[in-house]
Design an enzyme around this catalytic site. Sequence first.
Site, PDB file in Angstrom:
ATOM      1  N   CYS A 211      -5.669   7.456 -43.864  1.00  0.00           N
ATOM      2  CA  CYS A 211      -6.696   7.297 -44.808  1.00  0.00           C
ATOM      3  C   CYS A 211      -6.563   7.771 -46.236  1.00  0.00           C
ATOM      4  O   CYS A 211      -6.752   7.073 -47.148  1.00  0.00           O
ATOM      5  CB  CYS A 211      -7.980   7.798 -44.227  1.00  0.00           C
ATOM      6  SG  CYS A 211      -7.828   9.446 -44.033  1.00  0.00           S
ATOM      7  N   THR A 212      -5.834   8.821 -46.380  1.00  0.00           N
ATOM      8  CA  THR A 212      -5.274   9.332 -47.811  1.00  0.00           C
ATOM      9  C   THR A 212      -4.410   8.411 -48.441  1.00  0.00           C
ATOM     10  O   THR A 212      -4.697   8.317 -49.490  1.00  0.00           O
ATOM     11  CB  THR A 212      -4.672  10.863 -47.541  1.00  0.00           C
ATOM     12  OG1 THR A 212      -5.606  11.633 -46.929  1.00  0.00           O
ATOM     13  CG2 THR A 212      -4.402  11.291 -48.732  1.00  0.00           C
TER      14      THR A 212
END
Length: 368
Positions: A211-212
């Site tokens: 997700c980062t």
Amino acid sequence: MAESTVQQSRSRDLDKLLLKPGNLVAPTFEPGVQLRDDLQEYARILVIGAGGLGCELLKDLALSGFKNLEVIDMDRIEVTNLNRQFLFRLEDVGKPKAEVAAKRVMERVSGVNIVPHFCRIEDKEIDFYKDFIIIVLGLDSIEARSYINAVACGFLEYDSDDNPIEETVKPMVDGGTEGFKGHARVIIPGSTPCFECTIWLFPPQVKFPLCTLAETPRTAAHCIEYAHLIKWDEVHSGKTFDPDDPEHMKWVYTEAVKRAELFGIQGVTYSLTQGVVKNIIPAIASTNAIISAACTLETLKLASGCSKTLSNYLTYNGVEGLHIKVTEFVKDKDCLVCGPGVLLELDTSVTLQKVIFYFSWLLFLLVC
Ligand SMILES: [Zn+2]
């Protein structure tokens, strides 16, 4: 300079350690010419790895008077090795590292004999490792260290009082470097912690959460991993990314630059892209030299008893200034690799089913 003069000046410092008594020597240490000659004649040392650290180790051990060395490495020389693996030349690219390293050291240090083994460490019979008085590790892999540690600890036998039997102890000296940092350690199975006792010193590789990478990249490495792990599959469905293909690498680099511009992030370069994708931390020649020197000195101390050995883990940090620290780690008394274990004596008539039952019962007792 005449050959004999070279030999004399080469052993001058070594003689100070081996020909005189000292305050920190081992109880069995008997200084004298005989000790020096015996070390040269009989001490057989195995070096595992002929890469950046392995090249240094072979050279240092040869210059420290060891004449019977063997080296094992499964890799061939690549162009990118040449900046730090100083025994190799451009014409050696493609040849086995172990063979070229052995040849080059023998050319430069007269009287030393180095036997190369171009193979995997697992390809050798276990008994092969028994023949060496000390095993010196110049590796960059945790799995390979674990394997050799298990082999060396496998020779260890305990007496009825759970004390290690001296003749079965196979000492190891382990070196490792990562950029400007490195370590040197002495492993004496049964006395000091083995590699497995302190496996927590090698944490698993840090991976970034997807997700980062996809939503909130903050560093150049995030942008590179986004291009490598997410964007590649989106664009090239079904085509596997090949880290050794320069076209593939260039594509990831270009995409990472675009991503970085979008989020205002600095620092994406082609070499960083290679480093992140291949998980490479740049190797520094001076770190290898320092760690190899520490490992060689410990090998000399172990082989001769001329001084107390390191107890038992040296860390070096050259990131800012120069910092060296020694930590004494303790053995894990329940270590499955180097511990005395539990002796079970069963009659040959006992069936497998009964052995399994016996183990379960034993485990139950240990847990409760
Ligand atoms: Zn252990």
